[in-house]
Design a protein around this motif. Structure first.
Motif, PDB file in Angstrom:
ATOM      1  N   ALA A  22      40.854  50.244  60.699  1.00 25.54           N
ATOM      2  CA  ALA A  22      40.969  48.951  60.012  1.00 25.54           C
ATOM      3  C   ALA A  22      42.309  48.812  59.299  1.00 25.54           C
ATOM      4  CB  ALA A  22      39.823  48.773  59.013  1.00 25.54           C
ATOM      5  N   VAL A  23      42.757  49.879  58.643  1.00 27.35           N
ATOM      6  CA  VAL A  23      43.993  49.786  57.866  1.00 27.35           C
ATOM      7  C   VAL A  23      45.197  49.954  58.780  1.00 27.35           C
ATOM      8  CG1 VAL A  23      45.380  50.822  56.044  1.00 27.35           C
ATOM      9  CG2 VAL A  23      42.902  50.643  55.779  1.00 27.35           C
ATOM     10  N   GLY A  24      46.016  48.939  58.807  1.00 30.46           N
ATOM     11  CA  GLY A  24      47.189  49.013  59.670  1.00 30.46           C
ATOM     12  C   GLY A  24      48.140  47.903  59.306  1.00 30.46           C
ATOM     13  N   LEU A  25      48.857  47.422  60.319  1.00 33.02           N
ATOM     14  CA  LEU A  25      49.818  46.362  60.060  1.00 33.02           C
ATOM     15  C   LEU A  25      49.146  45.104  59.523  1.00 33.02           C
ATOM     16  CD1 LEU A  25      52.054  46.786  63.214  1.00 33.02           C
ATOM     17  CD2 LEU A  25      52.637  47.323  60.846  1.00 33.02           C
ATOM     18  N   GLY A  26      47.868  44.949  59.851  1.00 27.46           N
ATOM     19  CA  GLY A  26      47.133  43.782  59.348  1.00 27.46           C
ATOM     20  C   GLY A  26      47.170  43.725  57.839  1.00 27.46           C
ATOM     21  N   ILE A  98      46.021  41.921  71.543  1.00 27.16           N
ATOM     22  CA  ILE A  98      46.534  42.315  70.231  1.00 27.16           C
ATOM     23  C   ILE A  98      47.503  43.485  70.363  1.00 27.16           C
ATOM     24  CG2 ILE A  98      45.925  43.295  67.979  1.00 27.16           C
ATOM     25  CD1 ILE A  98      43.539  41.592  67.884  1.00 27.16           C
ATOM     26  N   TYR A 102      51.114  43.746  68.720  1.00 21.70           N
ATOM     27  CA  TYR A 102      51.095  44.778  67.679  1.00 21.70           C
ATOM     28  C   TYR A 102      52.245  45.759  67.906  1.00 21.70           C
ATOM     29  CZ  TYR A 102      48.367  47.394  64.136  1.00 21.70           C
ATOM     30  OH  TYR A 102      47.922  47.987  62.989  1.00 21.70           O
ATOM     31  N   TYR A 220      40.788  40.186  61.993  1.00 21.09           N
ATOM     32  CA  TYR A 220      41.880  41.069  62.372  1.00 21.09           C
ATOM     33  C   TYR A 220      41.857  42.347  61.556  1.00 21.09           C
ATOM     34  CZ  TYR A 220      46.713  42.216  63.660  1.00 21.09           C
ATOM     35  OH  TYR A 220      47.842  42.819  64.143  1.00 21.09           O
ATOM     36  N   SER A 221      41.761  42.172  60.230  1.00 20.24           N
ATOM     37  CA  SER A 221      41.918  43.316  59.359  1.00 20.24           C
ATOM     38  C   SER A 221      40.726  44.271  59.437  1.00 20.24           C
ATOM     39  CB  SER A 221      42.126  42.851  57.925  1.00 20.24           C
ATOM     40  OG  SER A 221      42.522  43.927  57.124  1.00 20.24           O
ATOM     41  N   SER A 223      38.931  44.661  61.974  1.00 16.06           N
ATOM     42  CA  SER A 223      38.743  44.977  63.403  1.00 16.06           C
ATOM     43  C   SER A 223      37.368  44.542  63.902  1.00 16.06           C
ATOM     44  CB  SER A 223      38.894  46.475  63.685  1.00 16.06           C
ATOM     45  OG  SER A 223      40.013  47.011  63.054  1.00 16.06           O
ATOM     46  N   MET A 226      35.708  42.175  68.138  1.00 14.39           N
ATOM     47  CA  MET A 226      36.412  42.629  69.330  1.00 14.39           C
ATOM     48  C   MET A 226      35.808  43.934  69.850  1.00 14.39           C
ATOM     49  SD  MET A 226      39.992  43.452  67.471  1.00 14.39           S
ATOM     50  CE  MET A 226      39.972  42.514  65.975  1.00 14.39           C
ATOM     51  N   ILE A 228      35.211  46.724  68.558  1.00 16.98           N
ATOM     52  CA  ILE A 228      35.658  48.013  68.033  1.00 16.98           C
ATOM     53  C   ILE A 228      34.586  48.652  67.154  1.00 16.98           C
ATOM     54  CG2 ILE A 228      37.396  49.166  66.624  1.00 16.98           C
ATOM     55  CD1 ILE A 228      38.612  48.063  69.130  1.00 16.98           C
ATOM     56  N   SER A 316      46.355  52.703  64.288  1.00 19.45           N
ATOM     57  CA  SER A 316      45.643  51.499  64.732  1.00 19.45           C
ATOM     58  C   SER A 316      45.929  51.197  66.196  1.00 19.45           C
ATOM     59  CB  SER A 316      46.025  50.292  63.874  1.00 19.45           C
ATOM     60  OG  SER A 316      45.482  50.434  62.586  1.00 19.45           O
ATOM     61  N   SER A 319      43.987  53.413  68.447  1.00 20.31           N
ATOM     62  CA  SER A 319      42.569  53.093  68.613  1.00 20.31           C
ATOM     63  C   SER A 319      42.373  51.786  69.384  1.00 20.31           C
ATOM     64  CB  SER A 319      41.828  53.152  67.271  1.00 20.31           C
ATOM     65  OG  SER A 319      41.695  51.922  66.678  1.00 20.31           O
ATOM     66  N   LEU A 320      43.345  50.875  69.290  1.00 18.60           N
ATOM     67  CA  LEU A 320      43.298  49.677  70.144  1.00 18.60           C
ATOM     68  C   LEU A 320      43.376  50.081  71.614  1.00 18.60           C
ATOM     69  CD1 LEU A 320      45.754  47.308  68.232  1.00 18.60           C
ATOM     70  CD2 LEU A 320      43.502  46.601  69.021  1.00 18.60           C
TER      71      LEU A 320
HETATM   72  N1  TRP Z   1      42.690  46.147  61.812  1.00 18.86           N
HETATM   73  C1  TRP Z   1      43.977  46.566  62.253  1.00 18.86           C
HETATM   74  C2  TRP Z   1      45.008  46.270  61.199  1.00 18.86           C
HETATM   75  O1  TRP Z   1      44.699  45.800  60.136  1.00 18.86           O
HETATM   76  C3  TRP Z   1      44.405  45.892  63.506  1.00 18.86           C
HETATM   77  C4  TRP Z   1      43.390  45.915  64.561  1.00 18.86           C
HETATM   78  C5  TRP Z   1      42.839  44.853  65.111  1.00 18.86           C
HETATM   79  C6  TRP Z   1      42.817  47.046  65.156  1.00 18.86           C
HETATM   80  N2  TRP Z   1      41.950  45.235  66.037  1.00 18.86           N
HETATM   81  C7  TRP Z   1      41.912  46.574  66.086  1.00 18.86           C
HETATM   82  C8  TRP Z   1      43.002  48.401  65.002  1.00 18.86           C
HETATM   83  C9  TRP Z   1      41.174  47.447  66.847  1.00 18.86           C
HETATM   84  C10 TRP Z   1      42.259  49.265  65.758  1.00 18.86           C
HETATM   85  C11 TRP Z   1      41.346  48.797  66.668  1.00 18.86           C
HETATM   86  O2  TRP Z   1      46.166  46.490  61.403  1.00 18.86           O
END
Ligand code: TRP
Length: 448
Positions: A22-26, A98, A102, A220-221, A223, A226, A228, A316, A319-320
């Protein structure tokens, strides 16, 4: 597909893994620029309210579906109801799109690591630096390729465990450093006005776009919408309390986004002026270098900061990519190599025009958006709301909320059951309104 699933060792392991995705560029790049652009304090308030209600319900639902079936999205929907297999495929398309943009932003992060390595601290703080970087042809492409290649390499070699271990150590450092930068930024002359803009909800800054963008950011943030979290749920042990795990993930994710906003927005007021709040995707890359240029030791702090952001981003993106590769492997029976190659082709097809959209392809716009913004809009404002609507309908009318209650209650009391139920039944209507609005807005049929 039905092979024995390895499971996370315990609740902490689960929470950390889900938070790592979840924690990433979002949180660090996307949240601050949206908050700056769409109302400051009022955006923050709307976002937090949505996370606690709607976001909470959807994460619980997805994790429960995953844990109940023990399968990732395609298999899970298929097992619960054959007719909904299409939804599994639909949500799987989202991570691929994404991943491609990304990786472009991930490339920008690597570029800024190199900026501080090369000692261009002062140059990077000047107005046109970022603009001339992204409008070039070679650099955005090269850095995009480096970021994606690193991601693909990790997935191909299957060494994500190692990366994740490193990033678990890096993450607390990133939080501490962000807090330090935020405090520093807030004490610069003129920053206070920005602190107030960010923290004090001002209803006159509210617009429909506040809700639309907050909702998109939430998907988005966290996840969600989608597939996941379904996959993560499938790895979760039966005795872990889903509800409290979700609360912890949310606190983590929202906390870091909050901090990132505090790092960027007051500094915009102090260093470049509030007229720059609407800058969009480049905001962090233009504002933070200005802070670093003022700081003693700014070169080192800047370099370390972007390096840590890089780690948050690559976990992130791994894992995508992993999510997509595992569907290819499971469903088409492709080898890992072939699956990675297929992802590469798709990511190149979408990523190259995204990387060039501010330069040579600057005239190529879709609905008035550059290509990267268009992909971002398509996934966050169109596809994810559709996926969320269908997921809610699926739970309310096909498998019935009872199925989720049972799964959650198998590991403890379901405290927010009422909230969950109300959200699930009311969300589709709300989401539909948001979806229609954002599409009409994109087509310039209405102005909100
Ligand atoms: N949540 C991630 C972020 O905040 C971005 C993201 C979106 C993600 N979908 C995802 C990360 C699926 C891993 C898997 O940057």
């Amino acid at each position: 597909m039905e092979k024995n699933r390895s499971t996370f060792s315990g609740k902490l392991g689960f929470v950390l893994a889900a938070a790592g995705s979840a924690v990433g560029l979002g949180n660090i790049w996307r949240f601050p620029y949206l908050a700056a652009k769409y109302g400051g304090g009022i955006f923050l308030l709307v976002y937090i309210l949505l996370v606690l209600t709607f976001g909470f319900s959807l994460v619980v639902a997805e994790i429960a579906i995953g844990r109940k079936t023990g399968l990732s999205a395609v298999g899970a929907f298929n097992k619960l109801c054959k007719k909904f297999t299409f939804l599994g495929y639909f949500v799987t398309v989202i991570p691929v799109i994404i991943l491609s943009y990304y990786s472009v932003i991930g490339g920008w992060v690597i570029k800024y690591v190199s900026v501080y390595l090369l000692g261009e601290t002062q140059a990077a703080a000047t107005g046109g630096y970022f603009g001339s970087f992204i409008s070039g042809s070679a650099q955005p492409l090269i850095f995009f390729a480096i970021f994606f290649a690193l991601t693909a390499l990790v997935v191909l070699l299957g060494v994500q465990k190692g990366i994740e271990r490193v990033s678990k150590i890096m993450m607390p450092v990133l939080i501490a450093l962000s807090a330090f930068i935020a405090i520093y930024g807030c004490t610069i002359d003129g920053a206070w006005e920005g602190v107030i803009y960010y923290l004090k909800p001002d209803i006159s800054n509210f617009s429909v776009m506040t809700v639309i963008s907050a909702m998109g950011q939430l998907f988005y943030s966290l996840s969600i919408a989608m597939g996941i979290m379904i996959t993560y749920g499938s790895y979760m042990k039966k005795d872990i309390n889903i509800e409290s795990a979700v609360h912890q993930i949310e606190i983590f994710d929202t906390g870091i986004a909050f901090l990132a906003g505090l790092m960027v927005i007051p500094a915009v007021f102090a260093l470049s002026g509030p007229e720059n709040l609407g800058k969009g995707p480049g905001l962090m890359f233009e504002t933070l270098p200005m802070i670093f240029a003022q700081m003693k030791g700014g070169r080192i702090i800047g370099g370390v900061f972007f390096l840590l952001v890089f780690f948050a981003a690559i976990t992130s993106s791994i894992s995508l990519m992993e999510a997509v590769v595992s569907v290819f492997e499971d469903k088409f029976g492709w080898s890992r190599k072939t699956s990675c190659f297929a992802v590469l082709v798709i990511v190149a097809a979408f990523g190259i025009p995204s990387a060039l959209g501010y330069g040579v392809l600057g005239n190529f716009t879709l609905l008035g958006m550059d290509f990267l913004s268009f992909l971002d809009f398509l996934t966050n404002s169109v596809m994810m709301p559709i996926a969320a609507i269908l997921t809610c309908i699926f739970i309310c009318y096909v498998i019935k909320p009872k199925t989720i209650y049972e799964e959650v209650e198998s590991s403890g009391k379901f405290r927010s059951k009422k909230l969950f139920t109300v959200m699930l039944y009311s969300a589709p209507a709300l989401l539909l309104v948001i979806l229609v609005y954002s599409i009409l807005e994109a087509f310039k049929i209405i102005q909100v």
